[in-house]
Design a protein around this motif. Structure first.
Motif, PDB file in Angstrom:
ATOM      1  N   GLY A 124       0.782  -1.228   0.000  1.00 16.80           N
ATOM      2  CA  GLY A 124       0.000   0.000   0.000  1.00 16.80           C
ATOM      3  C   GLY A 124       0.811   1.274   0.000  1.00 16.80           C
ATOM      4  N   LYS A 125       2.132   1.157   0.160  1.00 15.96           N
ATOM      5  CA  LYS A 125       2.981   2.347   0.182  1.00 15.96           C
ATOM      6  C   LYS A 125       3.318   2.776  -1.252  1.00 15.96           C
ATOM      7  CE  LYS A 125       5.242   1.419   4.632  1.00 15.96           C
ATOM      8  NZ  LYS A 125       6.542   1.226   5.315  1.00 15.96           N
ATOM      9  N   ASP A 126       3.536   4.072  -1.411  1.00 16.30           N
ATOM     10  CA  ASP A 126       4.010   4.584  -2.699  1.00 16.30           C
ATOM     11  C   ASP A 126       5.426   5.117  -2.521  1.00 16.30           C
ATOM     12  OD1 ASP A 126       3.091   6.578  -1.072  1.00 16.30           O
ATOM     13  OD2 ASP A 126       2.161   7.760  -2.650  1.00 16.30           O
ATOM     14  N   THR A 127       6.281   4.788  -3.478  1.00 14.10           N
ATOM     15  CA  THR A 127       7.696   5.126  -3.400  1.00 14.10           C
ATOM     16  C   THR A 127       8.074   6.067  -4.538  1.00 14.10           C
ATOM     17  OG1 THR A 127       8.221   2.971  -2.427  1.00 14.10           O
ATOM     18  CG2 THR A 127      10.038   4.197  -3.393  1.00 14.10           C
ATOM     19  N   LEU A 128       8.723   7.159  -4.194  1.00 19.87           N
ATOM     20  CA  LEU A 128       9.208   8.096  -5.192  1.00 19.87           C
ATOM     21  C   LEU A 128      10.429   7.489  -5.880  1.00 19.87           C
ATOM     22  CD1 LEU A 128       9.009  10.927  -6.434  1.00 19.87           C
ATOM     23  CD2 LEU A 128      10.421  11.761  -4.548  1.00 19.87           C
ATOM     24  N   VAL A 129      10.370   7.398  -7.209  1.00 16.13           N
ATOM     25  CA  VAL A 129      11.409   6.702  -7.967  1.00 16.13           C
ATOM     26  C   VAL A 129      12.291   7.664  -8.760  1.00 16.13           C
ATOM     27  CG1 VAL A 129      11.850   4.979  -9.770  1.00 16.13           C
ATOM     28  CG2 VAL A 129       9.964   4.643  -8.154  1.00 16.13           C
ATOM     29  N   ASP A 130      11.669   8.609  -9.467  1.00 18.97           N
ATOM     30  CA  ASP A 130      12.454   9.433 -10.390  1.00 18.97           C
ATOM     31  C   ASP A 130      11.663  10.687 -10.742  1.00 18.97           C
ATOM     32  OD1 ASP A 130      14.526  10.190 -12.019  1.00 18.97           O
ATOM     33  OD2 ASP A 130      14.255   8.613 -13.504  1.00 18.97           O
ATOM     34  N   PHE A 131      12.302  11.550 -11.534  1.00 20.80           N
ATOM     35  CA  PHE A 131      11.664  12.781 -11.995  1.00 20.80           C
ATOM     36  C   PHE A 131      11.764  12.878 -13.507  1.00 20.80           C
ATOM     37  CE2 PHE A 131      12.794  13.603  -7.631  1.00 20.80           C
ATOM     38  CZ  PHE A 131      11.666  14.239  -7.150  1.00 20.80           C
ATOM     39  N   PHE A 132      10.813  13.594 -14.092  1.00 20.79           N
ATOM     40  CA  PHE A 132      10.829  13.858 -15.523  1.00 20.79           C
ATOM     41  C   PHE A 132      10.956  15.355 -15.749  1.00 20.79           C
ATOM     42  CE2 PHE A 132       8.503   9.850 -15.267  1.00 20.79           C
ATOM     43  CZ  PHE A 132       9.077   9.110 -16.293  1.00 20.79           C
ATOM     44  N   THR A 133      11.969  15.744 -16.512  1.00 19.31           N
ATOM     45  CA  THR A 133      12.118  17.128 -16.954  1.00 19.31           C
ATOM     46  C   THR A 133      12.288  17.116 -18.466  1.00 19.31           C
ATOM     47  OG1 THR A 133      14.514  17.023 -16.556  1.00 19.31           O
ATOM     48  CG2 THR A 133      13.138  17.931 -14.789  1.00 19.31           C
ATOM     49  N   PRO A 134      11.837  18.154 -19.158  1.00 15.00           N
ATOM     50  CA  PRO A 134      11.861  18.140 -20.626  1.00 15.00           C
ATOM     51  C   PRO A 134      13.253  18.321 -21.193  1.00 15.00           C
ATOM     52  CG  PRO A 134      11.033  20.243 -19.802  1.00 15.00           C
ATOM     53  CD  PRO A 134      11.207  19.358 -18.604  1.00 15.00           C
ATOM     54  N   PRO A 135      13.425  17.795 -22.430  1.00 15.60           N
ATOM     55  CA  PRO A 135      12.495  16.963 -23.193  1.00 15.60           C
ATOM     56  C   PRO A 135      12.706  15.490 -22.856  1.00 15.60           C
ATOM     57  CG  PRO A 135      14.367  17.506 -24.583  1.00 15.60           C
ATOM     58  CD  PRO A 135      14.629  18.156 -23.233  1.00 15.60           C
ATOM     59  N   CYS A 136      11.636  14.734 -22.774  1.00 16.41           N
ATOM     60  CA  CYS A 136      11.789  13.307 -22.486  1.00 16.41           C
ATOM     61  C   CYS A 136      10.514  12.547 -22.848  1.00 16.41           C
ATOM     62  CB  CYS A 136      12.131  13.074 -21.014  1.00 16.41           C
ATOM     63  SG  CYS A 136      10.800  13.475 -19.877  1.00 16.41           S
ATOM     64  N   PHE A 137      10.696  11.253 -23.124  1.00 17.82           N
ATOM     65  CA  PHE A 137       9.561  10.374 -23.383  1.00 17.82           C
ATOM     66  C   PHE A 137       8.860  10.015 -22.074  1.00 17.82           C
ATOM     67  CE2 PHE A 137      12.221   9.244 -27.130  1.00 17.82           C
ATOM     68  CZ  PHE A 137      11.278   9.436 -28.130  1.00 17.82           C
ATOM     69  N   VAL A 138       7.561   9.781 -22.151  1.00 14.57           N
ATOM     70  CA  VAL A 138       6.780   9.211 -21.061  1.00 14.57           C
ATOM     71  C   VAL A 138       5.868   8.162 -21.690  1.00 14.57           C
ATOM     72  CG1 VAL A 138       5.106   9.598 -19.224  1.00 14.57           C
ATOM     73  CG2 VAL A 138       6.782  11.372 -19.765  1.00 14.57           C
ATOM     74  N   GLY A 139       5.989   6.918 -21.211  1.00 12.97           N
ATOM     75  CA  GLY A 139       5.179   5.840 -21.753  1.00 12.97           C
ATOM     76  C   GLY A 139       5.896   4.983 -22.777  1.00 12.97           C
ATOM     77  N   GLU A 140       7.202   5.215 -22.935  1.00 15.56           N
ATOM     78  CA  GLU A 140       7.952   4.437 -23.930  1.00 15.56           C
ATOM     79  C   GLU A 140       8.114   2.979 -23.522  1.00 15.56           C
ATOM     80  OE1 GLU A 140      10.895   5.193 -20.900  1.00 15.56           O
ATOM     81  OE2 GLU A 140       9.352   6.471 -21.812  1.00 15.56           O
ATOM     82  N   MET A 141       8.231   2.724 -22.213  1.00 13.59           N
ATOM     83  CA  MET A 141       8.395   1.346 -21.754  1.00 13.59           C
ATOM     84  C   MET A 141       7.153   0.506 -22.059  1.00 13.59           C
ATOM     85  SD  MET A 141      11.419   0.948 -20.570  1.00 13.59           S
ATOM     86  CE  MET A 141      11.213  -0.611 -19.716  1.00 13.59           C
ATOM     87  N   GLU A 142       5.989   1.097 -21.849  1.00 12.42           N
ATOM     88  CA  GLU A 142       4.741   0.391 -22.109  1.00 12.42           C
ATOM     89  C   GLU A 142       4.545   0.148 -23.611  1.00 12.42           C
ATOM     90  OE1 GLU A 142       4.893   2.141 -18.267  1.00 12.42           O
ATOM     91  OE2 GLU A 142       5.023   3.134 -20.212  1.00 12.42           O
ATOM     92  N   LEU A 143       5.058   1.058 -24.435  1.00 13.16           N
ATOM     93  CA  LEU A 143       4.992   0.867 -25.882  1.00 13.16           C
ATOM     94  C   LEU A 143       5.894  -0.281 -26.317  1.00 13.16           C
ATOM     95  CD1 LEU A 143       4.192   1.917 -28.776  1.00 13.16           C
ATOM     96  CD2 LEU A 143       6.299   3.271 -28.671  1.00 13.16           C
ATOM     97  N   MET A 144       7.102  -0.342 -25.757  1.00 12.07           N
ATOM     98  CA  MET A 144       8.086  -1.330 -26.173  1.00 12.07           C
ATOM     99  C   MET A 144       7.794  -2.714 -25.598  1.00 12.07           C
ATOM    100  SD  MET A 144      10.132   0.607 -27.965  1.00 12.07           S
ATOM    101  CE  MET A 144      11.646  -0.331 -28.126  1.00 12.07           C
ATOM    102  N   ASP A 145       7.271  -2.752 -24.383  1.00 13.89           N
ATOM    103  CA  ASP A 145       7.059  -4.024 -23.687  1.00 13.89           C
ATOM    104  C   ASP A 145       5.621  -4.079 -23.170  1.00 13.89           C
ATOM    105  OD1 ASP A 145       7.124  -6.330 -22.190  1.00 13.89           O
ATOM    106  OD2 ASP A 145       8.571  -5.606 -20.713  1.00 13.89           O
ATOM    107  N   THR A 146       4.803  -4.878 -23.788  1.00 12.55           N
ATOM    108  CA  THR A 146       3.389  -4.956 -23.404  1.00 12.55           C
ATOM    109  C   THR A 146       3.204  -5.527 -22.003  1.00 12.55           C
ATOM    110  OG1 THR A 146       3.212  -7.136 -24.468  1.00 12.55           O
ATOM    111  CG2 THR A 146       2.616  -5.208 -25.785  1.00 12.55           C
ATOM    112  N   LYS A 147       4.229  -6.216 -21.472  1.00 15.32           N
ATOM    113  CA  LYS A 147       4.133  -6.788 -20.134  1.00 15.32           C
ATOM    114  C   LYS A 147       4.584  -5.807 -19.046  1.00 15.32           C
ATOM    115  CE  LYS A 147       4.871 -11.561 -21.733  1.00 15.32           C
ATOM    116  NZ  LYS A 147       5.711 -12.775 -21.618  1.00 15.32           N
ATOM    117  N   SER A 148       5.106  -4.672 -19.466  1.00 14.33           N
ATOM    118  CA  SER A 148       5.589  -3.689 -18.497  1.00 14.33           C
ATOM    119  C   SER A 148       4.416  -3.093 -17.716  1.00 14.33           C
ATOM    120  CB  SER A 148       6.342  -2.568 -19.224  1.00 14.33           C
ATOM    121  OG  SER A 148       6.758  -1.569 -18.333  1.00 14.33           O
ATOM    122  N   GLU A 149       4.532  -3.080 -16.389  1.00 18.51           N
ATOM    123  CA  GLU A 149       3.493  -2.516 -15.533  1.00 18.51           C
ATOM    124  C   GLU A 149       3.749  -1.016 -15.360  1.00 18.51           C
ATOM    125  OE1 GLU A 149       0.799  -3.792 -14.349  1.00 18.51           O
ATOM    126  OE2 GLU A 149       1.126  -5.875 -14.967  1.00 18.51           O
TER     127      GLU A 149
END
Length: 234
Positions: A69-94
């Motif tokens: 139930g805990k949420d963990t801060l992993v990383d930050f996004f600053t421009p320019p950058c992709f968001v959602g590329e992992m899900e596009l490349m790997d359909t099993k990626s959560e």
């Protein structure tokens, strides 16, 4: 999420990040311009995104929600950058949650319509690989900074990165985990920042009173990040 029907702004943002160069075809012209407000989610936990996003303005943060139930801060996004590329490349990626800090503008390509074209584009695939390599190197750099800089230096850089409209209100538990320190140590340094006049505590969190002072503390961390980004781009 709001679709922005402003072709002039879209073309300005596309030109700023040279968006068309990411692809080996003219697919860039089909991108839509989306705006996300603070606290909104660009991607929600375990929900496959409908778009391949490219962040061109704003800041966002990446969370992982754990089984306990805990949420963990992993990383930050600053421009320019992709968001959602992992899900596009790997359909099993959560998918992890990507939450907006400042107003974010993204160029967005509908995945259902353009997935096959993207996956067959060698220019796009090369740019995604380079982006993933740089992101991995940045994560390693963050880990090394936890050992190489004081908590005061790292926390000041963190506050400047995550603040919005001159305010800082991140969860102490998440910040302590991200910076690799104890909760007690983090609270002690924040109290020192308040005492020194860098921050002022109120009911909504903290207001930044002395941004220049925080920047002075954080300059070595930021300089290290700038040097690393230049070395990665070389």
């Amino acid at each position: 999420m709001q679709k922005i029907d402003d072709s002039k702004l879209k073309h300005v943002l596309m030109a700023e990040c040279d968006y068309a160069s990411l692809f080996g075809s003219n697919i860039a012209k089909h991108a839509q311009l989306m705006k996300f407000s603070p606290q909104e989610y660009i991607v929600k936990n375990q929900v496959k995104p409908d778009y391949l996003f490219y962040l061109v303005r704003g800041k966002a943060k990446l969370y992982d929600f754990l089984a306990n139930g805990k949420d963990t801060l992993v990383d930050f996004f600053t421009p320019p950058c992709f968001v959602g590329e992992m899900e596009l490349m790997d359909t099993k990626s959560e998918p992890f949650s990507v939450q907006v800090i400042d107003d974010c503008y993204c160029l967005a390509l509908p995945v259902a319509k353009y997935k096959q074209q993207l996956l067959a584009d060698p220019v796009f695939l090369r740019n995604v690989c380079l982006y993933l390599a740089h992101k991995n190197a940045r994560n390693i750099k963050t880990a090394s900074q936890n050992q190489g800089f004081t908590l005061s230096q790292r926390l000041s850089a963190f506050i400047l990165l995550t603040s919005h409209d001159g305010r800082y209100h991140e969860k102490h538990t998440q910040v302590a985990e991200y910076l690799g320190v104890s909760y007690r140590h983090l609270l002690y340094v924040i109290a020192e920042f308040v005492k020194a006049g860098y921050l002022q505590k109120d009911q909504r969190g903290y207001r930044i009173k002395n941004e220049a002072g925080l920047q002075n503390l954080a300059w070595e961390v930021n300089l290290s990040n700038e040097w690393h980004e230049k070395a990665s781009d070389a």
